[in-house]
Design a protein around this motif. Structure first.
Motif, PDB file in Angstrom:
ATOM      1  N   LEU A 171      -4.815 -79.035  83.709  1.00  0.00           N
ATOM      2  CA  LEU A 171      -6.101 -79.239  83.060  1.00  0.00           C
ATOM      3  C   LEU A 171      -6.894 -77.938  83.032  1.00  0.00           C
ATOM      4  O   LEU A 171      -6.909 -77.193  84.009  1.00  0.00           O
ATOM      5  N   LEU A 172      -7.568 -77.695  81.933  1.00  0.00           N
ATOM      6  CA  LEU A 172      -8.369 -76.465  81.806  1.00  0.00           C
ATOM      7  C   LEU A 172      -9.720 -76.658  82.504  1.00  0.00           C
ATOM      8  O   LEU A 172     -10.763 -76.708  81.869  1.00  0.00           O
ATOM      9  N   SER A 173      -9.679 -76.749  83.794  1.00  0.00           N
ATOM     10  CA  SER A 173     -10.896 -77.082  84.540  1.00  0.00           C
ATOM     11  C   SER A 173     -11.930 -75.974  84.514  1.00  0.00           C
ATOM     12  O   SER A 173     -13.057 -76.187  84.910  1.00  0.00           O
ATOM     13  N   ALA A 174     -11.568 -74.802  84.062  1.00  0.00           N
ATOM     14  CA  ALA A 174     -12.503 -73.676  84.066  1.00  0.00           C
ATOM     15  C   ALA A 174     -13.092 -73.388  82.699  1.00  0.00           C
ATOM     16  O   ALA A 174     -13.811 -72.422  82.518  1.00  0.00           O
ATOM     17  N   LYS A 175     -12.813 -74.213  81.744  1.00  0.00           N
ATOM     18  CA  LYS A 175     -13.184 -73.866  80.369  1.00  0.00           C
ATOM     19  C   LYS A 175     -14.692 -73.708  80.178  1.00  0.00           C
ATOM     20  O   LYS A 175     -15.126 -72.940  79.333  1.00  0.00           O
ATOM     21  N   HIS A 176     -15.461 -74.385  80.992  1.00  0.00           N
ATOM     22  CA  HIS A 176     -16.917 -74.288  80.834  1.00  0.00           C
ATOM     23  C   HIS A 176     -17.478 -72.986  81.391  1.00  0.00           C
ATOM     24  O   HIS A 176     -18.654 -72.708  81.223  1.00  0.00           O
ATOM     25  N   GLN A 177     -16.650 -72.226  82.078  1.00  0.00           N
ATOM     26  CA  GLN A 177     -17.114 -70.966  82.655  1.00  0.00           C
ATOM     27  C   GLN A 177     -16.958 -69.812  81.680  1.00  0.00           C
ATOM     28  O   GLN A 177     -17.448 -68.727  81.928  1.00  0.00           O
ATOM     29  N   THR A 181     -17.649 -69.230  75.589  1.00  0.00           N
ATOM     30  CA  THR A 181     -17.778 -70.420  74.752  1.00  0.00           C
ATOM     31  C   THR A 181     -16.817 -71.479  75.288  1.00  0.00           C
ATOM     32  O   THR A 181     -15.777 -71.144  75.849  1.00  0.00           O
ATOM     33  N   PRO A 182     -17.136 -72.728  75.096  1.00  0.00           N
ATOM     34  CA  PRO A 182     -16.341 -73.822  75.672  1.00  0.00           C
ATOM     35  C   PRO A 182     -14.911 -73.878  75.127  1.00  0.00           C
ATOM     36  O   PRO A 182     -14.045 -74.484  75.749  1.00  0.00           O
ATOM     37  N   THR A 183     -14.703 -73.253  73.990  1.00  0.00           N
ATOM     38  CA  THR A 183     -13.377 -73.352  73.381  1.00  0.00           C
ATOM     39  C   THR A 183     -12.545 -72.095  73.582  1.00  0.00           C
ATOM     40  O   THR A 183     -11.380 -72.068  73.201  1.00  0.00           O
ATOM     41  N   LEU A 184     -13.156 -71.074  74.141  1.00  0.00           N
ATOM     42  CA  LEU A 184     -12.462 -69.786  74.252  1.00  0.00           C
ATOM     43  C   LEU A 184     -11.195 -69.861  75.096  1.00  0.00           C
ATOM     44  O   LEU A 184     -10.154 -69.333  74.719  1.00  0.00           O
ATOM     45  N   MET A 185     -11.268 -70.539  76.203  1.00  0.00           N
ATOM     46  CA  MET A 185     -10.103 -70.617  77.087  1.00  0.00           C
ATOM     47  C   MET A 185      -8.920 -71.251  76.362  1.00  0.00           C
ATOM     48  O   MET A 185      -7.810 -70.736  76.400  1.00  0.00           O
ATOM     49  N   GLN A 186      -9.185 -72.345  75.707  1.00  0.00           N
ATOM     50  CA  GLN A 186      -8.110 -73.019  74.967  1.00  0.00           C
ATOM     51  C   GLN A 186      -7.570 -72.133  73.856  1.00  0.00           C
ATOM     52  O   GLN A 186      -6.357 -72.033  73.667  1.00  0.00           O
ATOM     53  N   GLU A 187      -8.471 -71.477  73.144  1.00  0.00           N
ATOM     54  CA  GLU A 187      -8.034 -70.622  72.032  1.00  0.00           C
ATOM     55  C   GLU A 187      -7.146 -69.479  72.519  1.00  0.00           C
ATOM     56  O   GLU A 187      -6.142 -69.146  71.895  1.00  0.00           O
ATOM     57  N   MET A 188      -7.535 -68.886  73.622  1.00  0.00           N
ATOM     58  CA  MET A 188      -6.737 -67.785  74.145  1.00  0.00           C
ATOM     59  C   MET A 188      -5.352 -68.257  74.564  1.00  0.00           C
ATOM     60  O   MET A 188      -4.353 -67.576  74.325  1.00  0.00           O
ATOM     61  N   LEU A 189      -5.292 -69.408  75.175  1.00  0.00           N
ATOM     62  CA  LEU A 189      -3.993 -69.943  75.599  1.00  0.00           C
ATOM     63  C   LEU A 189      -3.132 -70.301  74.389  1.00  0.00           C
ATOM     64  O   LEU A 189      -1.933 -70.042  74.361  1.00  0.00           O
ATOM     65  N   GLU A 190      -3.766 -70.873  73.401  1.00  0.00           N
ATOM     66  CA  GLU A 190      -3.009 -71.267  72.206  1.00  0.00           C
ATOM     67  C   GLU A 190      -2.461 -70.038  71.488  1.00  0.00           C
ATOM     68  O   GLU A 190      -1.375 -70.079  70.909  1.00  0.00           O
ATOM     69  N   GLN A 191      -3.220 -68.955  71.548  1.00  0.00           N
ATOM     70  CA  GLN A 191      -2.730 -67.719  70.937  1.00  0.00           C
ATOM     71  C   GLN A 191      -1.490 -67.205  71.625  1.00  0.00           C
ATOM     72  O   GLN A 191      -0.706 -66.463  71.054  1.00  0.00           O
ATOM     73  N   GLU A 192      -1.326 -67.603  72.872  1.00  0.00           N
ATOM     74  CA  GLU A 192      -0.145 -67.179  73.626  1.00  0.00           C
ATOM     75  C   GLU A 192       0.975 -68.207  73.519  1.00  0.00           C
ATOM     76  O   GLU A 192       1.985 -68.104  74.211  1.00  0.00           O
ATOM     77  N   ASP A 204      -6.556 -82.371  74.515  1.00  0.00           N
ATOM     78  CA  ASP A 204      -7.552 -82.954  75.409  1.00  0.00           C
ATOM     79  C   ASP A 204      -7.701 -82.130  76.695  1.00  0.00           C
ATOM     80  O   ASP A 204      -7.696 -82.683  77.796  1.00  0.00           O
ATOM     81  N   ASP A 205      -7.846 -80.817  76.521  1.00  0.00           N
ATOM     82  CA  ASP A 205      -8.057 -79.905  77.651  1.00  0.00           C
ATOM     83  C   ASP A 205      -6.891 -79.891  78.632  1.00  0.00           C
ATOM     84  O   ASP A 205      -7.039 -79.456  79.764  1.00  0.00           O
ATOM     85  N   LYS A 206      -5.758 -80.357  78.200  1.00  0.00           N
ATOM     86  CA  LYS A 206      -4.613 -80.419  79.103  1.00  0.00           C
ATOM     87  C   LYS A 206      -3.405 -79.756  78.451  1.00  0.00           C
ATOM     88  O   LYS A 206      -3.158 -79.954  77.256  1.00  0.00           O
ATOM     89  N   ILE A 207      -2.677 -78.993  79.232  1.00  0.00           N
ATOM     90  CA  ILE A 207      -1.489 -78.321  78.718  1.00  0.00           C
ATOM     91  C   ILE A 207      -0.351 -79.333  78.607  1.00  0.00           C
ATOM     92  O   ILE A 207       0.002 -80.003  79.579  1.00  0.00           O
ATOM     93  N   LEU A 208       0.197 -79.431  77.410  1.00  0.00           N
ATOM     94  CA  LEU A 208       1.245 -80.425  77.175  1.00  0.00           C
ATOM     95  C   LEU A 208       2.550 -80.033  77.835  1.00  0.00           C
ATOM     96  O   LEU A 208       3.139 -80.796  78.581  1.00  0.00           O
ATOM     97  N   ASN A 209       3.003 -78.813  77.552  1.00  0.00           N
ATOM     98  CA  ASN A 209       4.271 -78.345  78.109  1.00  0.00           C
ATOM     99  C   ASN A 209       4.048 -77.590  79.413  1.00  0.00           C
ATOM    100  O   ASN A 209       4.553 -76.495  79.609  1.00  0.00           O
ATOM    101  N   PHE A 210       3.285 -78.206  80.269  1.00  0.00           N
ATOM    102  CA  PHE A 210       2.867 -77.537  81.505  1.00  0.00           C
ATOM    103  C   PHE A 210       4.045 -77.035  82.325  1.00  0.00           C
ATOM    104  O   PHE A 210       4.049 -75.890  82.787  1.00  0.00           O
ATOM    105  N   LYS A 211       5.033 -77.874  82.494  1.00  0.00           N
ATOM    106  CA  LYS A 211       6.196 -77.486  83.316  1.00  0.00           C
ATOM    107  C   LYS A 211       6.888 -76.243  82.761  1.00  0.00           C
ATOM    108  O   LYS A 211       7.390 -75.417  83.514  1.00  0.00           O
ATOM    109  N   ASP A 212       6.897 -76.144  81.459  1.00  0.00           N
ATOM    110  CA  ASP A 212       7.618 -75.037  80.827  1.00  0.00           C
ATOM    111  C   ASP A 212       6.881 -73.715  80.956  1.00  0.00           C
ATOM    112  O   ASP A 212       7.504 -72.658  81.012  1.00  0.00           O
ATOM    113  N   VAL A 213       5.567 -73.755  80.972  1.00  0.00           N
ATOM    114  CA  VAL A 213       4.795 -72.512  80.979  1.00  0.00           C
ATOM    115  C   VAL A 213       4.266 -72.150  82.362  1.00  0.00           C
ATOM    116  O   VAL A 213       3.594 -71.141  82.526  1.00  0.00           O
TER     117      VAL A 213
END
Length: 144
Positions: A96-102, A105-116, A122-131
């Motif tokens: 879970l992206l528990s730090a996203k509010h820090q 912007t609230p979406t920056l953390m997700q955007e940066m991860l998606e770029q990678e 829903d603020d949760k990494i789907l392929n968590f085990k893989d990454v």
DNA sequence: TTGTTGACCGAGT
DNA sequence: AACTCGGCCAACA
């Protein structure tokens, strides 16, 4: 029996007292030993692009396994330290992206991860085990 | 100085 | 799977 006597002689002066006096910025202070803040930052910087790790994993690698909360606490300052810390690659144990509010912007953390290339829903990494990437743990048998 | 609060975790319900 | 609880420890009121 075996009553535990707690010693409170430990100095805490090597830790930041205010928001503006971080260990990285004020590393010329009296503390000769690296604070756990620096350890946390150092380990966090090792997380490869496209991978993530958890607070607990960093805590364990830093030698404070039972204090994963302090990793999150330390990372509050990660935005202002000198070599940059990829704080967006650190999530909690369930992905879970528990730090996203820090972030700025609230979406920056997700955007940066998606770029990678990381998939998030829903603020949760789907392929968590893989990454998931785990830091090397000093002197600990990981043969499980 | 005591009490509360965290970018948490693991075990128990 | 969701929730609660105790533990860890630094910062702050």
């Amino acid at each position: 029996m075996a009553v535990n006597i707690v010693h409170t002689h430990m100095k805490t002066s090597h830790l930041p007292k205010k928001k503006n006096s971080l260990p990285e910025e004020g590393k010329t202070k009296k503390s000769d030993n690296p604070s756990f803040y620096e350890k946390v930052f150092e380990i966090a910087r090792q997380v490869p692009k496209g991978k993530v790790t958890t607070y607990g994993a960093i805590a364990e690698a830093a030698g404070i396994k039972l204090s994963a909360r302090m990793v999150g606490w330390a990372l509050r300052y990660s935005g202002r330290v000198k070599p940059p810390v990829p704080a967006h690659r650190i999530v909690n144990r369930v992905g879970l992206l528990s730090a996203k509010h820090q972030f700025p912007t609230p979406t920056l953390m997700q955007e940066m991860l998606e770029q990678e290339g990381i998939l998030i829903k829903d603020d949760k990494i789907l392929n968590f085990k893989d990454v998931l990437w785990l830091p090397a743990i000093a002197q600990t048998k990981t043969t499980k």
